[in-house]
Scaffold this motif. Structure first.
Motif, short mmCIF file in Angstrom:
data_model
loop_
_atom_site.label_atom_id
_atom_site.label_comp_id
_atom_site.label_asym_id
_atom_site.label_seq_id
_atom_site.Cartn_x
_atom_site.Cartn_y
_atom_site.Cartn_z
N UNK A 384 0.86 -1.18 0.00
CA UNK A 384 0.00 0.00 0.00
C UNK A 384 0.90 1.23 0.00
N UNK A 385 0.48 2.24 -0.74
CA UNK A 385 1.24 3.49 -0.70
C UNK A 385 0.38 4.58 -0.13
N UNK A 386 0.80 5.11 1.00
CA UNK A 386 0.10 6.23 1.60
C UNK A 386 0.81 7.53 1.20
N UNK A 387 0.02 8.47 0.73
CA UNK A 387 0.57 9.74 0.28
C UNK A 387 0.37 10.86 1.28
N UNK A 388 -0.60 10.68 2.18
CA UNK A 388 -0.91 11.71 3.18
C UNK A 388 -1.05 11.04 4.55
N UNK A 389 -0.54 11.71 5.59
CA UNK A 389 -0.58 11.15 6.94
C UNK A 389 -1.21 12.16 7.89
N UNK A 390 -2.17 11.69 8.70
CA UNK A 390 -2.82 12.50 9.72
C UNK A 390 -2.62 11.80 11.06
N UNK A 391 -1.85 12.40 11.94
CA UNK A 391 -1.50 11.77 13.21
C UNK A 391 -2.17 12.51 14.35
N UNK A 392 -3.04 11.81 15.07
CA UNK A 392 -3.76 12.40 16.20
C UNK A 392 -3.09 12.00 17.51
N UNK A 393 -3.36 12.78 18.58
CA UNK A 393 -2.81 12.51 19.93
C UNK A 393 -1.30 12.29 19.87
N UNK A 394 -0.62 13.16 19.15
CA UNK A 394 0.81 12.95 18.91
C UNK A 394 1.64 13.08 20.17
N UNK A 395 1.10 13.76 21.20
CA UNK A 395 1.87 13.91 22.44
C UNK A 395 2.13 12.57 23.13
N UNK A 396 1.37 11.54 22.75
CA UNK A 396 1.54 10.21 23.36
C UNK A 396 2.43 9.30 22.52
N UNK A 397 3.05 9.84 21.49
CA UNK A 397 3.90 9.04 20.63
C UNK A 397 5.28 8.87 21.25
N UNK A 398 5.80 7.64 21.20
CA UNK A 398 7.14 7.36 21.71
C UNK A 398 8.17 7.64 20.63
N UNK A 399 9.41 7.82 21.06
CA UNK A 399 10.47 8.12 20.10
C UNK A 399 10.65 6.99 19.10
#
Length: 498
Positions: A384-399
């Protein structure tokens, strides 16, 4: 272009993210644009809410556009008339409902598991492997296997564990080998330990031989014993002067010098606790040794003879005490490190037998696989090729999660994709899972350079007086906490967030 939207609770971030998703798929000439947009959030509930909101708004746009909260956003800026908007929205909604599996709105863990499935051969698993959420059960079974096979192993591990048990018994402590070994194993397999080892460049499962650990333990015991001896000697030196002068420590200011008796009798099996700040302050000022009513009589008997020994006693609680505490911590942990190799091998063998993969290890495994690889390689494996990314609640993302996402967003950004990151550092609550709010606050903007930032500062969920009180209270509280030094350097300053 990467856009970062900082939005507090109730300010409409889900609304904005859904609007962005809809604008991408309605504004594209590709009928199947939704197949190339990935929206990621943190929980299943948030995923369901986002999907429902997108479909609901598409339905409204396809039937009564003017009733949609997004109407002004699309007409006339994107579509010249209601009919054209209705026609496009109806077609997109119909395609999504008939191709629902390609409607890529998911949790971050689900996306990484989907990606990792494509790399099952690289990680040595069958493609049909299952994800195990209960890591503790796997660790517990690994510990049971280690204990059951002690008589079959070489004689290096059994004496190591036996010494640990005997030492606990000699100290009069309660000890259960099963429970204590499980506790050590959970610490050894924790994400926090893994992150610390990676930062230090250490392979913790193989770097520590029992011979090396034995030497470390001996060195720690020497530091601990030497510190205890110095504490006893310095305390006894002060007490001897007082006894020779005929001054009872109870006669000191608020009897603070009585604490020296405890240090004089400090045993090697106990832990040396630092004197209170009040003790150290009084000890460093001879005018505070005795109450004013007794100072004229008692101070001449011990001053200046007691000044140097008391200073030497207080000096122990600086760098020497830090070294002592470090030795105590290492001494407590060294037994756990001694079983790290056996635990790693047994744990890996167990997962292969059960054909399972622990969810906590997924991000690290994926990072190790794609490290240094470009995004097309990942897309090729995914199919699958994703061309656009929407990331929610990014403050909970780990390094480690961001490390896996970063090449995809960089590739999308370079290709002219539309990428949106939404979050609020004040709502970062998953630090126990490795989340790092600094990613949203500074690291990601610094990594991409040209970033569009937007702050949603209107709260639609609470009354104005409630919002005003919270803003004032938390800003003041953050400044107080910063002033007390309660915020570590790793966390940075709290007050600037508010």
């Amino acid at each position: 272009m990467l856009k970062i939207m900082k939005a507090s609770a109730g300010s409409g971030k889900t609304f904005s993210l859904a609007r962005k998703y809809i604008s991408i798929i309605l504004g594209s000439s590709d009928r199947y644009a939704y197949r190339h947009v990935l929206a990621v959030t943190f929980t299943n509930k948030a995923t369901d809410e986002m999907k429902s909101r997108i479909l609901r708004q598409l339905h409204v746009l396809a039937s009564e556009p003017s009733m949609s909260g997004y109407y002004d956003y699309f007409v006339p800026s994107v579509f010249p008339s209601d009919n054209e908007l209705k026609k496009k929205a109806r077609a997109v909604l119909n395609d999504i409902l008939h191709d629902y599996s390609a409607f890529a709105v998911s949790t971050i863990d689900r996306f990484f598991q989907q990606t990792l499935k494509a790399f099952s051969r690289e990680i040595g698993q069958f493609a049909s492997y299952q994800v195990e959420l209960d890591k503790r059960s796997l660790v517990a079974e690994s510990v049971d296997r280690i204990l059951d096979s002690l008589d079959e192993k070489d004689d290096s591990l059994l004496p190591w564990l036996t010494d640990n048990v005997l030492e606990k018994i000699e100290k009069g402590e309660r000890y259960s080998m099963d429970a204590n070994l499980l506790e050590m194993a959970m610490r050894l397999k924790s994400p926090q330990r893994q992150e610390a080892l990676e930062q230090a460049g250490i392979n913790g499962d193989f770097s520590y031989s029992k011979e090396t650990l034995t030497e470390i333990r001996k060195a720690c015991r020497m530091v601990i014993s030497s510190f205890h001896e110095n504490v006893r000697l310095r305390a006894r030196a002060v007490l001897d002067i007082m006894e020779q002068a005929g001054v009872d420590p109870e006669e000191s200011n608020r009897k603070f010098l009585k604490a020296l008796y405890c240090y004089d009798e400090l045993s090697d099996g106990s832990v040396a606790e630092a004197p209170s700040a009040s003790f150290l302050a009084k000890a460093s000022d001879s005018e505070q040794w005795f109450a004013k009513s007794k100072a004229k009589l008692l101070l001449p008997k011990v001053y200046p003879f007691m000044e140097a020994p008391l200073d030497e006693f207080c000096a122990l609680w600086g760098d020497d005490y830090s070294l002592y505490n470090t030795a105590c911590i290492l001494d407590r942990q060294v037994y756990g490190l001694g079983v790290a190799g056996e635990l790693h091998n047994t744990f890996a063998e167990l997962m292969r037998e059960k054909n399972v993969l622990c969810i906590d290890d997924s991000n690290t495994l994926l990072r190790n696989i794609i490290d240094g690889s470009d995004a097309p390689f990942v897309y090729e494996k995914l199919g699958v090729r994703y061309e656009h990314f929407l990331l929610d609640e990014f403050q909970d993302t780990a390094k480690v999660q961001w490390t896996n996402f970063s090449p995809l967003l960089h590739n999308s950004d370079a290709s002219g994709g539309q990428n949106l990151i939404v979050g609020d550092v004040k709502q970062s609550i998953y630090r126990w899972r490795g989340s790092d709010w600094n990613l949203l606050e500074s690291e990601v903007p610094g990594e991409f350079g040209e970033v569009e930032e937007e702050v949603l500062d209107t709260n639609y969920r609470s009354l104005a007086n409630v919002v005003g009180f919270n803003n004032a209270f938390f800003k003041a509280a953050a400044e107080v906490i910063d002033g007390l030094g309660c915020c570590s350097e790793a966390d940075g300053r709290l007050s600037h967030i508010y």
